[in-house]
Design a protein around this motif. Structure first.
Motif, PDB file in Angstrom:
ATOM      1  N   PHE A 167      24.762 -20.039  21.465  1.00  0.00           N
ATOM      2  CA  PHE A 167      26.035 -20.302  21.165  1.00  0.00           C
ATOM      3  C   PHE A 167      26.386 -21.673  20.799  1.00  0.00           C
ATOM      4  O   PHE A 167      25.089 -22.424  20.975  1.00  0.00           O
ATOM      5  CB  PHE A 167      26.779 -20.094  22.664  1.00  0.00           C
ATOM      6  CG  PHE A 167      26.799 -21.275  23.534  1.00  0.00           C
ATOM      7  CD1 PHE A 167      25.433 -21.441  24.378  1.00  0.00           C
ATOM      8  CD2 PHE A 167      27.905 -21.954  23.737  1.00  0.00           C
ATOM      9  CE1 PHE A 167      25.217 -22.478  25.122  1.00  0.00           C
ATOM     10  CE2 PHE A 167      27.739 -23.184  24.745  1.00  0.00           C
ATOM     11  CZ  PHE A 167      26.419 -23.327  25.457  1.00  0.00           C
ATOM     12  N   ALA A 168      27.416 -22.018  20.266  1.00  0.00           N
ATOM     13  CA  ALA A 168      27.650 -23.398  19.721  1.00  0.00           C
ATOM     14  C   ALA A 168      28.168 -24.214  20.876  1.00  0.00           C
ATOM     15  O   ALA A 168      29.215 -24.005  21.498  1.00  0.00           O
ATOM     16  CB  ALA A 168      28.675 -23.236  18.677  1.00  0.00           C
ATOM     17  N   PRO A 169      27.552 -25.357  21.267  1.00  0.00           N
ATOM     18  CA  PRO A 169      27.970 -26.006  22.427  1.00  0.00           C
ATOM     19  C   PRO A 169      29.232 -27.069  22.424  1.00  0.00           C
ATOM     20  O   PRO A 169      29.906 -27.076  23.389  1.00  0.00           O
ATOM     21  CB  PRO A 169      26.732 -26.963  22.735  1.00  0.00           C
ATOM     22  CG  PRO A 169      26.010 -27.062  21.288  1.00  0.00           C
ATOM     23  CD  PRO A 169      26.132 -25.486  20.701  1.00  0.00           C
ATOM     24  N   GLU A 170      29.645 -27.066  21.154  1.00  0.00           N
ATOM     25  CA  GLU A 170      30.755 -27.667  20.805  1.00  0.00           C
ATOM     26  C   GLU A 170      31.926 -27.186  21.003  1.00  0.00           C
ATOM     27  O   GLU A 170      33.273 -27.580  21.171  1.00  0.00           O
ATOM     28  CB  GLU A 170      31.027 -28.282  19.279  1.00  0.00           C
ATOM     29  CG  GLU A 170      31.138 -27.303  18.244  1.00  0.00           C
ATOM     30  CD  GLU A 170      29.803 -26.681  17.841  1.00  0.00           C
ATOM     31  OE1 GLU A 170      28.704 -26.797  18.508  1.00  0.00           O
ATOM     32  OE2 GLU A 170      29.581 -26.085  16.625  1.00  0.00           O
ATOM     33  N   LEU A 171      32.060 -25.857  21.202  1.00  0.00           N
ATOM     34  CA  LEU A 171      33.246 -24.871  21.450  1.00  0.00           C
ATOM     35  C   LEU A 171      33.690 -25.261  22.644  1.00  0.00           C
ATOM     36  O   LEU A 171      33.168 -25.810  23.621  1.00  0.00           O
ATOM     37  CB  LEU A 171      32.856 -23.408  21.349  1.00  0.00           C
ATOM     38  CG  LEU A 171      32.194 -22.947  20.032  1.00  0.00           C
ATOM     39  CD1 LEU A 171      31.915 -21.342  20.139  1.00  0.00           C
ATOM     40  CD2 LEU A 171      33.249 -22.916  18.931  1.00  0.00           C
ATOM     41  N   PRO A 172      35.326 -25.018  22.997  1.00  0.00           N
ATOM     42  CA  PRO A 172      36.048 -25.521  24.302  1.00  0.00           C
ATOM     43  C   PRO A 172      35.091 -24.832  25.379  1.00  0.00           C
ATOM     44  O   PRO A 172      34.833 -23.827  25.376  1.00  0.00           O
ATOM     45  CB  PRO A 172      37.143 -24.596  24.169  1.00  0.00           C
ATOM     46  CG  PRO A 172      37.433 -24.567  22.512  1.00  0.00           C
ATOM     47  CD  PRO A 172      35.953 -24.376  21.949  1.00  0.00           C
ATOM     48  N   CYS A 173      34.970 -25.634  26.381  1.00  0.00           N
ATOM     49  CA  CYS A 173      34.343 -25.443  27.522  1.00  0.00           C
ATOM     50  C   CYS A 173      32.902 -25.296  27.423  1.00  0.00           C
ATOM     51  O   CYS A 173      32.309 -24.280  28.275  1.00  0.00           O
ATOM     52  CB  CYS A 173      35.271 -24.461  28.245  1.00  0.00           C
ATOM     53  SG  CYS A 173      36.764 -24.670  28.585  1.00  0.00           S
TER      54      CYS A 173
END
Ligand SMILES: [Zn+2]
Length: 380
Positions: A167-173
């Motif tokens: 997953f993309a770590p910069e996404l919310p939470c």
């Protein structure tokens, strides 16, 4: 059941021996017998034909093979992939899904749960997406991108166990998502991401240690923000999972990554799509049209790389040629390190007590025999 593989060389992390034998009891390695030692009696003898026995390869990122894709949701297709992965010496695969609707992902996991188990092992699934950055979709279908959702992971893992989520770590939470995944024994991995270094660092602090297809569809290194590629090079404890086909990453980048990180945190993956093991031509990936030619799979619409047709024995050959590492070191990247990164501890070495998962290769890394749990399941 006692099986003896005789007349072979043996290479495993930390050692290589010539003209030895492997003694297997039930599904585990009982002992390694060196030249001159007497051979125990066995119920079954496999002639090693002077080949080299290495730990069976572990491919933690594989979408498909032989015109089948795990995302097809077809149990026969899962059986086909499991059987044909043996041809490249793979004894454990994590079936890897794409950015799709929850319904399609449920169908895929339910097909995987019906696997007949006759080929390589499939202990758990790797969810690649759908929690990715819309700006870094690559060949993932943008229509199904969504925010990190641990409830969805919970619903899916009840159908078949999930061991890894990219997953993309910069996404919310994103940092809370890392904590939730680790609490469930699932390995979080950064992928399809434009994360700045400080966004990565927030998740690193919570235990994120893997980078999915290192360098591909992730923030590149810049001298004022080193992004995910810089983070992978900077942190010794981060696992870089790399598609070493010399197409997704150049030989120079492969050399750089292995030089900076050393062998212990490099993992070979294929990211193979359905055209692996098939001739050039038109295929699909996640509902998108793909053209395969000259060893590369690209989206028909914009030419973006769309998975690979790499086989993991070829990846091992490539890194040995590029880095000059001895085989007994290089093959950490083709099984042992992948098993560590997933918290498995009985795979990746040919030593007493480990599962007898073995690939028999020649000097050119061609696979001639593949053994799973002491059972010869593939012979060229
Ligand atoms: Zn990907």
């Amino acid at each position: 059941m006692r099986t003896l593989i005789k007349n072979c060389n043996i290479a495993s992390p930390g050692f290589e021996i010539k003209n030895g034998s492997l003694f297997i009891e039930d599904n585990h390695i009982h002992s390694i017998i060196t030249q001159g030692e007497s051979l125990p009696s066995a119920d079954h003898i496999i002639d090693g034909q002077g080949l080299t026995a290495v730990p069976g390869f572990i491919d933690i990122h594989c979408h498909g093979r032989n015109n089948c894709d795990f995302a097809d949701g077809n149990a026969d297709g899962v059986n086909t992939i499991g059987e044909h992965k043996l041809e490249e010496g793979v004894t454990t695969v994590l079936p890897t899904t794409l950015t799709l609707s929850e319904e399609a992902l449920s169908d895929a996991l339910s097909a995987i749960s019906k696997y007949n188990g006759k080929g390589c092992r499939m202990p758990a699934v790797h969810l690649e997406g759908p929690f990715i950055n819309p700006s870094e979709v690559g060949a993932q279908n943008p229509n199904y991108v969504r925010m990190p959702d641990i409830g969805m992971v919970d619903r899916l893992t009840r159908i078949f166990p999930i061991k890894k989520v990219s997953f993309a770590p910069e996404l919310p939470c994103g940092d809370a998502f890392v904590t939730s995944l680790l609490a469930k024994g699932i390995t979080p991995s950064a992928a399809h991401s434009a994360a700045k270094y400080n966004e990565f660092a927030r998740c690193y602090a919570k235990g994120l240690r893997n980078l999915t297809h290192f360098c591909n569809q992730m923030s590149p290194i810049h001298h004022r923000d080193i992004g995910l590629v810089g983070a992978g090079l900077l942190h010794d404890t981060v696992y870089a999972e790399m598609i070493c086909d010399k197409i997704h990453t150049s030989a120079n980048m492969i050399q750089l990554a292995f030089k900076v990180k050393g062998i212990d945190h490099m993992i070979l993956i294929t990211d193979a799509m359905r055209a692996a093991g098939m001739p050039d031509g038109p295929y699909t990936l996640g509902g998108l049209d793909v053209i395969v030619s000259n060893g590369a799979a690209r989206l028909a619409s914009n030419g973006a790389l769309a998975g690979s047709i790499l086989q993991i024995n070829t990846a091992l050959r490539n890194i040995v040629e590029i880095t000059g590492l001895p085989l007994c070191d290089a093959l950490k990247a083709s099984s042992l390190t992948a098993s560590y990164s997933l918290g498995l501890n009985n795979l990746g070495r040919l030593e007493t007590g480990y599962l007898a998962d073995i690939a028999m290769i020649d000097n050119d890394f061609n696979v001639h025999k593949t053994i799973v749990g002491g059972e010869l399941r593939y012979e060229k």
